[in-house]
Write an enzyme that holds these catalytic residues in place. Structure first.
Site, mmCIF file in Angstrom:
data_model
loop_
_atom_site.group_PDB
_atom_site.id
_atom_site.type_symbol
_atom_site.label_atom_id
_atom_site.label_comp_id
_atom_site.label_asym_id
_atom_site.label_seq_id
_atom_site.Cartn_x
_atom_site.Cartn_y
_atom_site.Cartn_z
ATOM 1 N N GLN A 4 27.136 -13.874 -28.653
ATOM 2 C CA GLN A 4 27.298 -12.525 -28.577
ATOM 3 C C GLN A 4 26.501 -12.321 -26.969
ATOM 4 O O GLN A 4 25.579 -13.177 -26.868
ATOM 5 C CB GLN A 4 26.417 -11.749 -29.641
ATOM 6 C CG GLN A 4 26.634 -10.117 -29.400
ATOM 7 C CD GLN A 4 26.200 -9.464 -30.537
ATOM 8 O OE1 GLN A 4 26.443 -10.046 -31.755
ATOM 9 N NE2 GLN A 4 25.990 -8.093 -30.488
ATOM 10 N N SER B 5 25.656 -19.275 -32.648
ATOM 11 C CA SER B 5 25.383 -17.897 -33.586
ATOM 12 C C SER B 5 26.859 -17.546 -34.060
ATOM 13 O O SER B 5 27.457 -18.611 -34.590
ATOM 14 C CB SER B 5 24.841 -16.911 -32.674
ATOM 15 O OG SER B 5 24.429 -16.001 -33.572
#
Length: 311
Positions: free
Chosen positions: A9, A94
């Site tokens: 992100q 992530s």
């Protein structure tokens, strides 16, 4: 040896994937499948914005994955080779771990998109807006960052979320503790603390409700053995066993992203070239971890053709 890596992100931007889709029907098919899976016109949002809507966790996570996989699929189609012909390992930062698993065939595209949509929604709901936060510590290694997080907690949650590279660590937790940490950086020999524009405190124990939601979803998701081993965020070690992958994805929601160690371990295992799909953030981190490694970012059709000319 080569590793394919996939961004997390923060790498989203309005216009992402647009030029690639205009140049390749393969890319368009990826974006169409993700739209169909989510029953949402995500690709229109990626192309046109608005930026604040694209940045919402529930949209950014599947969008970043879709863009990375579209880039990979175009590269495979143009080169006439599969991922396993071109790399020995894959890893993602992530949410990028889902992209890596999709790239390696462990998750199909529809499943990856649905899981990331749920992951984004669950992370957003886990903590009321304003109660949690994250900060990037610049000029900090893991030892300094851990000491600062411990000192600033003072009864609140404050832990290391992302060990990105030797010069940047991200902390996460209650907003009050994050603000204390930023005020205390100089006392711990850290250059600067920057509050991150995120809507939730990712990768800390406050995300437990999101981890529980993902555990339920992942228990029902179809996961196959990946074509190449995946370096998992929470262990910084290669994993291929399906049950291990499932469990590590649950632990990843509240656990530290051990990116620095993952890259170092891949490098120690013989990886000399790291190829990032759909972004340019990770290659910078890699250069600060494995200084002698070659890094390549594939975003445009020109990037893909240039890479294929070398393999």
């Amino acid at each position: 040896m080569r590793a394919f890596i996939f961004p997390g992100q923060g790498s989203q931007a309005v216009g992402m994937g647009k030029a690639l889709a205009e140049a390749s029907s393969t890319a368009r098919e990826v974006f169409e499948e993700v739209d169909h899976a989510l029953e949402q016109n995500l690709f229109k949002l990626m192309c046109e914005g608005p930026a604040d809507e694209l940045t919402l966790t529930e949209n950014a996570q599947p969008a970043i994955m879709a863009n990375a996989i579209a880039t990979l699929r175009v590269m495979e189609k143009e080169g006439g080779k599969n991922l396993s012909d071109l790399c020995e390992y894959a890893a993602g930062h992530s949410l990028g771990e889902y992209s890596a698993l999709c790239a390696a065939g462990a998750l199909n595209l529809t499943t990856a998109a649905k899981l990331l949509k749920l992951r984004g929604l669950s992370m957003q709901k886990a903590v009321p807006v304003g109660e949690g936060g994250m900060a990037a510590l610049l000029g900090a290694d893991i030892k300094k960052a851990s000491a600062l997080a411990k000192a600033s907690a003072q009864g609140d949650i404050c832990t290391v979320a992302n060990d990105n590279d030797p010069t940047q660590v991200v902390i996460s937790g209650h907003m009050a503790a994050i603000e204390r940490a930023i005020a205390m950086v100089k006392d711990h020999g850290i250059k600067r603390g920057v509050l991150l524009p995120v809507s939730a405190p990712f990768h800390c124990s406050l995300m437990k409700p999101a981890a529980e939601a993902m555990e339920e979803a992942l228990s029902e998701a179809s996961i196959l053995p990946p074509a190449v081993p995946i370096f998992a965020n929470v262990t910084a070690a290669a994993v291929s066993d399906v049950n291990d992958i499932r469990q590590l994805l649950v632990e990843q929601v509240t656990g530290t992203v051990r990116w620095r160690e993952s890259v170092a371990h891949m490098n120690e295992s013989g990886v000399e070239q790291f190829v990032e799909f759909g972004g340019k953030v990770l290659t910078g981190m890699v250069k600060r971890i494995a200084k002698d490694a070659e890094t390549i970012s594939l975003v445009s059709m020109d990037d893909i053709e240039g890479f294929l000319a070398t393999v």
